[in-house]
Design an enzyme around this catalytic site. Structure first.
Site, PDB file in Angstrom:
ATOM      1  N   ASN A 211       0.863  -1.087   0.478  1.00 28.90           N
ATOM      2  CA  ASN A 211       0.284  -0.027  -0.133  1.00 28.90           C
ATOM      3  C   ASN A 211       0.731   1.294  -0.244  1.00 28.90           C
ATOM      4  O   ASN A 211       1.699   1.529  -0.001  1.00 28.90           O
ATOM      5  CB  ASN A 211      -1.013   0.015   1.297  1.00 28.90           C
ATOM      6  CG  ASN A 211      -0.005  -0.541   2.682  1.00 28.90           C
ATOM      7  OD1 ASN A 211       0.343   0.468   2.755  1.00 28.90           O
ATOM      8  ND2 ASN A 211      -0.624  -1.020   2.898  1.00 28.90           N
ATOM      9  N   ASP A 280      -4.812  -6.170   5.973  1.00 29.18           N
ATOM     10  CA  ASP A 280      -5.406  -7.471   5.749  1.00 29.18           C
ATOM     11  C   ASP A 280      -6.006  -8.489   5.873  1.00 29.18           C
ATOM     12  O   ASP A 280      -6.587  -9.736   6.392  1.00 29.18           O
ATOM     13  CB  ASP A 280      -7.289  -6.454   5.940  1.00 29.18           C
ATOM     14  CG  ASP A 280      -7.298  -5.189   6.433  1.00 29.18           C
ATOM     15  OD1 ASP A 280      -7.204  -5.084   7.499  1.00 29.18           O
ATOM     16  OD2 ASP A 280      -7.778  -4.690   5.622  1.00 29.18           O
ATOM     17  N   PRO A 308      -3.158 -11.628  11.127  1.00 27.02           N
ATOM     18  CA  PRO A 308      -3.996 -11.210  12.316  1.00 27.02           C
ATOM     19  C   PRO A 308      -3.655  -9.701  12.727  1.00 27.02           C
ATOM     20  O   PRO A 308      -3.095  -8.898  12.350  1.00 27.02           O
ATOM     21  CB  PRO A 308      -2.588 -12.178  13.334  1.00 27.02           C
ATOM     22  CG  PRO A 308      -1.553 -12.290  12.124  1.00 27.02           C
ATOM     23  CD  PRO A 308      -2.442 -12.141  11.293  1.00 27.02           C
ATOM     24  N   ILE A 310      -2.570  -6.871  14.996  1.00 23.73           N
ATOM     25  CA  ILE A 310      -1.959  -6.737  16.347  1.00 23.73           C
ATOM     26  C   ILE A 310      -1.674  -6.252  17.377  1.00 23.73           C
ATOM     27  O   ILE A 310      -1.930  -6.604  18.039  1.00 23.73           O
ATOM     28  CB  ILE A 310      -0.591  -5.880  15.281  1.00 23.73           C
ATOM     29  CG1 ILE A 310      -0.294  -6.983  14.355  1.00 23.73           C
ATOM     30  CG2 ILE A 310       0.464  -5.953  16.091  1.00 23.73           C
ATOM     31  CD1 ILE A 310       0.973  -6.700  13.038  1.00 23.73           C
ATOM     32  N   PHE A 326      -3.638   3.777  15.026  1.00 21.36           N
ATOM     33  CA  PHE A 326      -3.934   5.033  14.071  1.00 21.36           C
ATOM     34  C   PHE A 326      -5.051   4.410  12.828  1.00 21.36           C
ATOM     35  O   PHE A 326      -5.218   3.053  12.557  1.00 21.36           O
ATOM     36  CB  PHE A 326      -2.678   5.256  12.731  1.00 21.36           C
ATOM     37  CG  PHE A 326      -1.757   6.245  13.252  1.00 21.36           C
ATOM     38  CD1 PHE A 326      -1.306   6.045  14.864  1.00 21.36           C
ATOM     39  CD2 PHE A 326      -1.538   7.418  13.016  1.00 21.36           C
ATOM     40  CE1 PHE A 326       0.002   7.130  15.244  1.00 21.36           C
ATOM     41  CE2 PHE A 326      -0.674   8.407  13.140  1.00 21.36           C
ATOM     42  CZ  PHE A 326      -0.442   8.407  14.583  1.00 21.36           C
ATOM     43  N   LYS A 340     -14.177   2.409  15.289  1.00 18.07           N
ATOM     44  CA  LYS A 340     -12.503   1.291  15.794  1.00 18.07           C
ATOM     45  C   LYS A 340     -12.125   1.168  17.119  1.00 18.07           C
ATOM     46  O   LYS A 340     -11.800   0.526  17.375  1.00 18.07           O
ATOM     47  CB  LYS A 340     -11.719   2.484  14.626  1.00 18.07           C
ATOM     48  CG  LYS A 340     -10.719   1.331  14.236  1.00 18.07           C
ATOM     49  CD  LYS A 340      -9.369   1.235  13.443  1.00 18.07           C
ATOM     50  CE  LYS A 340     -10.596   0.731  11.576  1.00 18.07           C
ATOM     51  NZ  LYS A 340     -10.204   1.736  10.401  1.00 18.07           N
ATOM     52  N   LYS A 344     -11.102  -1.983  18.779  1.00 20.91           N
ATOM     53  CA  LYS A 344      -9.192  -2.380  18.467  1.00 20.91           C
ATOM     54  C   LYS A 344      -9.741  -2.754  20.646  1.00 20.91           C
ATOM     55  O   LYS A 344      -8.837  -3.025  21.407  1.00 20.91           O
ATOM     56  CB  LYS A 344      -8.936  -2.074  18.231  1.00 20.91           C
ATOM     57  CG  LYS A 344      -9.354  -1.362  16.590  1.00 20.91           C
ATOM     58  CD  LYS A 344      -7.840  -2.062  15.790  1.00 20.91           C
ATOM     59  CE  LYS A 344      -7.744  -1.797  14.440  1.00 20.91           C
ATOM     60  NZ  LYS A 344      -7.146  -1.990  14.125  1.00 20.91           N
TER      61      LYS A 344
END
Ligand code: C5P
Length: 397
Positions: A211, A280, A308, A310, A326, A340, A344
């Protein structure tokens, strides 16, 4: 600029690395500093005071009996309003003088008479045998005990033909150290783990999926955390960036490697900042040999498997560091970022708009926590990184 309005005293002692100090001086001026140069008599054998005067735009001092110094107390006054004092190069002889409080010329007198609060640093430069000599190592220990910052030296080829420890740090590394000395030590004694850059997921030995992350924001945060006094471990995907001075960097390619490296190093960390743009998915049917174009024009069928997460894995640990995530979104930042943060299960999530940050030197950050969100207005990434580190440090206290 990083040294705007700062007054720096640059001392030079007699070594061949003096030629690098001209460039170091130039870099400090470029960063906005005003620099006063003081040279020992021996240093003038390697580079002329005229060169340093022309580059600094200020008179250069060599002896306390020089013309521009009009009173006998000048050795005290030159450093009074300075922000930092750095001796580069610093010979073994000058280290010995500093370690013993000897003041037998202008530079050593200035060093001994410096105000106690003034950040004082030396950049040793000498032959490897001189460096390893027990006398120099004793002096080195004494300088550290006295609170003097010792920058380097580095290892490598030496002007005399030997190879080993004793090379002066490079001008840009010295500049980073001077800038660092002027930052508040809000993370002193803390350990910080940072992921940065993109990941690269192979399709075959020569192709892969990646990316547009440049790694700049993560690297800037690594530098800012170290400036704040932290010990920093940077786990980086493939980038074109130089490792900031004083940081340990482990290079990885894939998300799985990044996960393994983070999980293997996270247990004794105080803070984890996940800046990397982690893929992803990985290619589940990656080929071990280069894929060939088919005669019939069939395109290969790639299958994907989920990588996974992280950050979520670290945040789920029983003994977890303070976690910062981030989020780079293309639209609707406010809605996605807060969702998000919750999913998370992290205390702080930093949002930015993907096309405004990827590869750029500037960025705008929005900080989301359980009380709402605040914006750090558009600025240079290094500047934003320092603001973010200061913000994180406050949350820990
Ligand atoms: O889920 P998303 O990729 O949008 O979340 C972004 C945040 O999660 C970033 O902090 C990123 O570094 C981290 N992340 C991670 N591992 C992944 C995916 C994202 O640590 N596999």
């Amino acid at each position: 600029m990083e040294l705007t309005g700062k007054k720096i005293i640059l001392g030079l002692t007699g070594g061949i690395a003096c030629y690098k100090s001209a460039e170091f001086l130039r870099e400090m001026i470029r960063a906005g500093a005003s620099v006063n140069v003081v040279m020992t008599q021996n240093a003038t054998q390697f580079i002329t005071p005229m060169t340093m005067q022309a580059l600094s735009g200020n008179p250069v001092y060599v002896s306390q009996w020089d013309e521009p110094i009009t009173n006998a107390l000048a050795h005290i006054h030159i450093t009074r309003d300075a922000d930092a004092f750095v001796v580069a190069p610093c010979t073994a002889n000058f280290m010995a003088k500093l370690a013993n409080g000897i003041a037998d010329d202008l530079l050593s007198s200035l060093s001994l008479a410096r105000p106690r609060h003034l950040p004082f640093m030396v950049a040793p430069a000498m032959n490897v045998e001189m460096w390893q000599n027990p006398a120099t190592q004793r002096n080195l220990a004494q300088l550290r005990e006295d609170g003097i910052g010792v920058l380097g030296p580095a290892s490598g080829a030496q002007a005399c033909g030997d190879v080993g420890m004793g090379r002066m740090l490079e001008p840009l590394e010295l500049l980073q150290e001077v800038v660092a000395a002027l930052q508040p030590k809000s993370l002193a004694g803390k350990r910080v783990l940072i992921t940065a850059g993109p990941t690269f997921e192979p399709i075959d030995p020569v192709r892969g999926i990646t990316n547009l992350s440049s790694g700049k924001m993560g690297y800037a945060l690594a530098r800012a955390a170290r400036e704040a006094g932290a010990e920093v471990l940077l786990v980086s995907g493939p980038t074109a960036l130089a490792t900031p001075y004083g940081i340990t960097r482990i290079d990885v390619q894939t998300a799985q490697q990044m996960y393994d490296t983070v999980m293997g190093n996270v247990s004794d960390q105080d803070i984890f900042i996940a800046v990397a743009a982690v893929a992803d998915w990985r290619v589940a049917n990656a080929s071990t040999q280069k894929m060939k174009k088919s005669e019939k024009g069939d395109a290969p069928q790639l299958q994907f498997a989920q990588n996974p997460d992280i950050l979520a894995s670290v945040a789920a640990l029983k003994k977890r560091p303070y976690c910062v995530g981030f989020a780079a979104e293309s639209e609707d930042l406010l809605k996605h970022a807060e969702a998000k943060r919750k999913s998370k299960n992290i205390p702080l999530l930093v949002g930015n708009i993907g096309h405004e940050t990827f590869g750029k030197d500037e960025n705008t950050l929005v900080l989301f926590d359980d009380k709402g969100h605040v914006e750090l207005p558009r600025s240079d990434k290094q500047d934003l990184a320092r603001q973010l580190i200061a913000n994180v440090a406050k949350r820990l206290t």
